[in-house]
Write an enzyme that holds these catalytic residues in place. Structure first.
Site, PDB file in Angstrom:
ATOM      1  N   LEU A 111       0.809  -1.516  -0.116  1.00  0.00           N
ATOM      2  CA  LEU A 111       0.120   0.078   0.007  1.00  0.00           C
ATOM      3  C   LEU A 111       1.162   1.179  -0.231  1.00  0.00           C
ATOM      4  CD1 LEU A 111      -2.933  -1.689   2.619  1.00  0.00           C
ATOM      5  CD2 LEU A 111      -3.032  -1.040   0.341  1.00  0.00           C
TER       6      LEU A 111
ATOM      7  N   CYS B  42       4.212   6.862  -4.429  1.00  0.00           N
ATOM      8  CA  CYS B  42       5.012   7.980  -3.763  1.00  0.00           C
ATOM      9  C   CYS B  42       6.232   7.565  -3.412  1.00  0.00           C
ATOM     10  CB  CYS B  42       4.117   8.786  -2.889  1.00  0.00           C
ATOM     11  SG  CYS B  42       5.139   9.741  -1.615  1.00  0.00           S
TER      12      CYS B  42
ATOM     13  N   CYS C  75       7.734  10.390  -4.913  1.00  0.00           N
ATOM     14  CA  CYS C  75       8.253  11.519  -3.583  1.00  0.00           C
ATOM     15  C   CYS C  75       9.562  10.731  -3.097  1.00  0.00           C
ATOM     16  CB  CYS C  75       6.811  11.887  -2.503  1.00  0.00           C
ATOM     17  SG  CYS C  75       5.677  11.963  -3.579  1.00  0.00           S
TER      18      CYS C  75
ATOM     19  N   HIS D 175       7.513   0.723   2.381  1.00  0.00           N
ATOM     20  CA  HIS D 175       6.505  -0.273   1.580  1.00  0.00           C
ATOM     21  C   HIS D 175       5.623  -1.033   3.187  1.00  0.00           C
ATOM     22  CE1 HIS D 175       7.127   0.991  -2.259  1.00  0.00           C
ATOM     23  NE2 HIS D 175       7.798   0.221  -2.568  1.00  0.00           N
TER      24      HIS D 175
ATOM     25  N   PHE E 100      16.805  31.467  16.658  1.00  0.00           N
ATOM     26  CA  PHE E 100      17.982  31.894  15.526  1.00  0.00           C
ATOM     27  C   PHE E 100      18.663  30.984  15.414  1.00  0.00           C
ATOM     28  CE2 PHE E 100      21.269  34.906  15.122  1.00  0.00           C
ATOM     29  CZ  PHE E 100      19.964  35.299  13.946  1.00  0.00           C
TER      30      PHE E 100
HETATM   31  C1  LIG Z   1       8.408  12.624  -9.984  1.00  0.00           C
HETATM   32  C2  LIG Z   1       7.298  12.722  -8.331  1.00  0.00           C
HETATM   33  C3  LIG Z   1       7.936  12.828  -7.665  1.00  0.00           C
HETATM   34  C4  LIG Z   1       7.172  13.388  -6.564  1.00  0.00           C
HETATM   35  N1  LIG Z   1       7.043  14.397  -5.723  1.00  0.00           N
HETATM   36  C5  LIG Z   1       6.157  14.740  -4.473  1.00  0.00           C
HETATM   37  C6  LIG Z   1       6.559  15.430  -3.097  1.00  0.00           C
HETATM   38  O1  LIG Z   1       7.803  15.236  -2.884  1.00  0.00           O
HETATM   39  N2  LIG Z   1       5.368  15.594  -2.683  1.00  0.00           N
HETATM   40  C7  LIG Z   1       3.874  16.251  -2.848  1.00  0.00           C
HETATM   41  O2  LIG Z   1       3.666  15.847  -2.163  1.00  0.00           O
HETATM   42  N3  LIG Z   1       3.996  15.193  -4.437  1.00  0.00           N
HETATM   43  C8  LIG Z   1       4.739  14.050  -5.143  1.00  0.00           C
HETATM   44  N4  LIG Z   1       4.754  13.454  -5.884  1.00  0.00           N
HETATM   45  C9  LIG Z   1       3.051  13.849  -6.508  1.00  0.00           C
HETATM   46  C10 LIG Z   1       2.596  12.645  -5.596  1.00  0.00           C
HETATM   47  O3  LIG Z   1       3.245  11.566  -6.025  1.00  0.00           O
HETATM   48  C11 LIG Z   1       1.201  12.201  -6.636  1.00  0.00           C
HETATM   49  O4  LIG Z   1       0.266  12.784  -6.295  1.00  0.00           O
HETATM   50  C12 LIG Z   1       0.511  11.099  -4.950  1.00  0.00           C
HETATM   51  O5  LIG Z   1       1.428   9.419  -4.810  1.00  0.00           O
HETATM   52  C13 LIG Z   1      -0.994  10.274  -6.148  1.00  0.00           C
HETATM   53  O6  LIG Z   1      -1.498   9.226  -5.390  1.00  0.00           O
HETATM   54  P1  LIG Z   1      -2.291   8.722  -5.278  1.00  0.00           P
HETATM   55  O7  LIG Z   1      -3.494   7.705  -5.285  1.00  0.00           O
HETATM   56  O8  LIG Z   1      -3.857   9.422  -6.305  1.00  0.00           O
HETATM   57  O9  LIG Z   1      -2.314   7.676  -6.875  1.00  0.00           O
HETATM   58  P2  LIG Z   1      -0.856   6.797  -7.013  1.00  0.00           P
HETATM   59  O10 LIG Z   1      -0.142   6.291  -5.625  1.00  0.00           O
HETATM   60  O11 LIG Z   1      -0.150   6.361  -7.828  1.00  0.00           O
HETATM   61  O12 LIG Z   1      -2.084   5.426  -6.098  1.00  0.00           O
HETATM   62  C14 LIG Z   1      -2.909   4.830  -7.118  1.00  0.00           C
HETATM   63  C15 LIG Z   1      -2.924   3.540  -6.837  1.00  0.00           C
HETATM   64  O13 LIG Z   1      -3.743   2.422  -7.953  1.00  0.00           O
HETATM   65  C16 LIG Z   1      -2.677   1.416  -8.412  1.00  0.00           C
HETATM   66  N5  LIG Z   1      -4.155   1.309  -9.324  1.00  0.00           N
HETATM   67  C17 LIG Z   1      -4.042   1.473 -10.693  1.00  0.00           C
HETATM   68  N6  LIG Z   1      -4.724   0.807 -11.566  1.00  0.00           N
HETATM   69  C18 LIG Z   1      -5.433  -0.192 -10.496  1.00  0.00           C
HETATM   70  C19 LIG Z   1      -6.236  -1.644 -10.680  1.00  0.00           C
HETATM   71  N7  LIG Z   1      -6.920  -1.571 -11.833  1.00  0.00           N
HETATM   72  N8  LIG Z   1      -6.435  -2.444 -10.114  1.00  0.00           N
HETATM   73  C20 LIG Z   1      -6.134  -1.994  -8.614  1.00  0.00           C
HETATM   74  N9  LIG Z   1      -4.403  -0.889  -8.598  1.00  0.00           N
HETATM   75  C21 LIG Z   1      -4.662   0.044  -9.202  1.00  0.00           C
HETATM   76  C22 LIG Z   1      -1.890   1.405  -8.298  1.00  0.00           C
HETATM   77  O14 LIG Z   1      -1.283   0.229  -8.268  1.00  0.00           O
HETATM   78  C23 LIG Z   1      -1.171   2.760  -7.197  1.00  0.00           C
HETATM   79  O15 LIG Z   1      -0.902   1.879  -6.399  1.00  0.00           O
HETATM   80  C24 LIG Z   1       5.446  12.986  -7.150  1.00  0.00           C
HETATM   81  C25 LIG Z   1       5.324  12.690  -7.850  1.00  0.00           C
HETATM   82  C26 LIG Z   1       6.214  12.633  -8.794  1.00  0.00           C
HETATM   83  C27 LIG Z   1       6.179  12.149 -10.268  1.00  0.00           C
END
Ligand SMILES: Cc1cc2nc3c(=O)[nH]c(=O)nc-3n(C[C@H](O)[C@H](O)[C@H](O)COP(=O)(O)OP(=O)(O)OC[C@H]3O[C@@H](n4cnc5c(N)ncnc54)[C@H](O)[C@@H]3O)c2cc1C
Ligand SMILES: NC(=O)c1ccc[n+]([C@@H]2O[C@H](COP(=O)([O-])OP(=O)(O)OC[C@H]3O[C@@H](n4cnc5c(N)ncnc54)[C@H](OP(=O)(O)O)[C@@H]3O)[C@@H](O)[C@H]2O)c1
Length: 518
Positions: free
Chosen positions: A76, A80, A85, A135, A496
């Site tokens: 889960l 990120c 992240c 993880h 400070f």
């Molecule tokens: C390079 C990078 C760096 C970042 N750094 C930051 C940061 O420093 N700070 C910050 O606030 N934000 C950061 N972000 C943004 C942040 O990572 C995202 O906004 C956040 O992780 C989104 O969460 P989510 O739950 O929407 O998507 P996700 O975390 O992508 O979760 C989606 C989940 O859905 C699952 N899934 C998809 N389809 C299916 C399916 N059909 N069946 C079962 N499971 C499925 C996937 O396996 C995944 O676990 C960064 C983004 C990037 C690209």
């Protein structure tokens, strides 16, 4: 499938399990943690257990509901900790450390890194080994502390607005929350499939060679610049191809100029234009790219191309099976209660579009949970604090100076270092992690600025380049939104030397009825 509902795994046991599953790819049985003795219908299935799905499910559970999470990864927490992240922060930490090491090469106790490149592959491998720790913690916390039920390691297939199949079972719920996230965009060039062309996900999953001396980056926003600065700090030539002005997300010209000047000083090259071709060798590896610039087409030899050009939503299945409304780019449209166009179907996180940030993903999940549990609540995205990394940590909130001058007649600016006509470098700001720069290379010691409405004395915007101010900005943002004045900020107690000098700068001027800048 493996029924783990009666097991109680430690974080160490989870780490071993996840590592072996990641090494085995898709070949392992799904992990099912569903309480067969609980006869209640699920209140919601969260399809996707990333930041949005996990926080939403945890909140719904805390409210007394019964959520089920389905995620195709064996852990889960989503992208990120796996791709986004967490590796980004590892690479940005390395870039900051290397900026220090390279600036003081051969001085004090610093090794001499002049003319040397450091390994990108080693850092990526270090991250790959380390990421099972977060993880494992999230699986442990979700199961043992948050009492969440989940099915992991298998994709869920949407059957209708109340039904999802996964691991050979059909699960039904009163509501469905789509939390499937987004994936990196393609550039649409044939050569993109060549070995050596990466995005943020494939870099950490597949890099298996040491990149050569030149990195070519496409994009000019957070992902491109953050990763570009890391590659640059390893000592490689780094060309950033930008179709528009770089860093336009930072809406204060002076802050942006400070950052770009510092990056260029470290050797980063910003090329206006676009990538028109990626050429491979006989073994299917990148060997050169063609860049169209205002001066004409230029070929650059490289075995390492990084695309940081944004993301597209994983919304196809929801669109096809449920017919949820989406915008022109495919992001799912929701109202302020996180409801989609289909009754009982909600959508949260990156799937609903920018800003794609953790706070919005997590809060979106929480708002969906509240509404599902009968507590009507509306999520209105207000002015939010933002940040990114270059070789520095950059934070901002509110209006930039130019925006403020368009809207207010008496704009006052307090900043460090001050404008300096004779070019003498001032050793301020000198905060945490900046002291060596302040003493030996003052121009590298950061930049900070407060933008104030002189007549109401309210703070309109804040910008900080340095390290360690991110925490402060989280708390400053709601105060600024609620009308924080220069006098109230000057009344606070600073620790400070502190990373941002906002409190003491305000105190120096707060005594005057007619506010003046610094
Ligand atoms: C390079 C990078 C760096 C970042 N750094 C930051 C940061 O420093 N700070 C910050 O606030 N934000 C950061 N972000 C943004 C942040 O990572 C995202 O906004 C956040 O992780 C989104 O969460 P989510 O739950 O929407 O998507 P996700 O975390 O992508 O979760 C989606 C989940 O859905 C699952 N899934 C998809 N389809 C299916 C399916 N059909 N069946 C079962 N499971 C499925 C996937 O396996 C995944 O676990 C960064 C983004 C990037 C690209
Ligand atoms: N908090 C963090 O530190 C962090 C870090 C990384 C990512 N994120 C989030 O993750 C999301 C994705 O970030 P991102 O930086 O990848 O994407 P982004 O914010 O959408 O920016 C995409 C960048 O790529 C350029 N671009 C897009 N398509 C292009 C093309 N075909 N050719 C050349 N350039 C192209 C864009 O240029 P234009 O300006 O010309 O459109 C822009 O500079 C964002 O919502 C971001 O907030 C957050």
């Amino acid at each position: 499938m493996s029924d783990i509902s009666h097991t109680q795994w430690s974080t160490k046991r989870w780490a071993q399990e996840i590592a072996s599953r990641l090494a085995a790819g898709d070949r392992q049985e799904p992990l099912v943690n569903v309480n067969a003795d609980d006869r209640r219908e699920f209140d919601a299935i969260f399809l996707g257990g990333g930041a949005a799905g996990r926080f939403g499910a945890a909140y719904l559970r805390a409210m007394g509901g019964r959520p089920l999470i389905i995620d195709r990864w064996p852990f889960l927490g989503g992208s990120c900790p796996h791709h986004a992240c967490v590796p980004h922060h590892v690479f940005s930490d390395v870039a900051a450390q290397l900026l220090l090491e390279r600036t003081f090469s051969g001085k004090l106790w610093f090794q001499d890194l002049r003319g040397k490149t450091t390994s990108i592959k080693d850092v990526v491998e270090m991250f790959r080994q380390g990421r099972t720790g977060p993880h494992a913690f999230m699986n442990y916390q979700s199961k043992e502390q948050l009492d969440l039920e989940f099915v992991l390691g298998t994709g869920g297939r949407i059957l209708d607005a109340h039904t999802v199949s996964a691991a050979g079972e059909t699960y039904r719920a009163k509501n469905l929350v789509l939390a499937t996230g987004a994936r990196p965009k393609n550039l649409g060039l044939d050569g993109q499939a060549l070995k050596g062309v990466f995005n943020f996900a494939s870099l950490v999953d597949t890099l298996d060679y040491e990149p050569g001396p030149t990195a070519v980056i496409v994009g000019a926003s957070k992902t491109a610049i953050e990763y570009g600065c890391f590659f640059n700090a390893t000592g490689r030539r780094t060309i950033v191809v930008c179709r528009n002005r770089p860093l336009s997300i930072i809406h204060d010209g002076e802050t942006r100029a400070f950052l770009i000047e510092r990056m260029e000083e470290q050797g980063m090259e910003f090329w206006p234009g676009s990538l028109t071709a990626i050429e491979g060798d006989k073994r299917g590896r990148v060997r050169a790219v063609t860049i169209r610039t205002p001066m004409g087409e230029v070929s650059v030899a490289t075995d390492f191309v990084f695309l940081g050009i944004g993301e597209r939503p994983n919304s196809e299945e929801a669109r096809e099976v449920l017919g949820v409304s989406v915008d022109a780019e495919g992001f799912v449209e929701v109202d302020s209660r996180m409801r989609t166009s289909v009754p009982d179907v909600y959508a949260v996180g990156d799937l609903v579009g920018a800003p794609m940030e953790m706070f919005k993903a997590r809060k979106g999940g929480v708002y969906a949970a509240r509404n599902i549990m009968g507590e009507e609540s509306h999520y209105h995205l207000k002015d939010y604090p933002d940040f990114m990394h270059t070789h520095y940590e950059v934070c901002w909130l509110g209006l930039g100076e130019e925006q403020a001058r368009e809207r207010y007649r008496e704009v006052v600016v307090l900043k460090l270092p001050p404008d300096n006509p004779d070019g003498h470098e001032v050793a301020l700001p000198a905060g945490d992690r900046m002291m060596l720069y302040a003493m030996m290379e003052p121009r590298l010691s950061g930049f900070q600025k407060l933008v104030i409405d002189g007549s109401s004395r309210r703070i309109l915007g804040a910008f900080h380049v340095g390290y360690g101010a991110k925490d402060g900005f989280q708390y400053l943002a709601p105060m600024v939104r609620n009308g924080l004045t220069v006098d109230e900020l000057g009344e606070m107690d600073e620790l400070f030397l502190n990373p941002s000098y906002f409190i003491q700068l305000c105190r120096l001027r707060a005594g005057s009825k007619v506010l003046r800048g610094l």
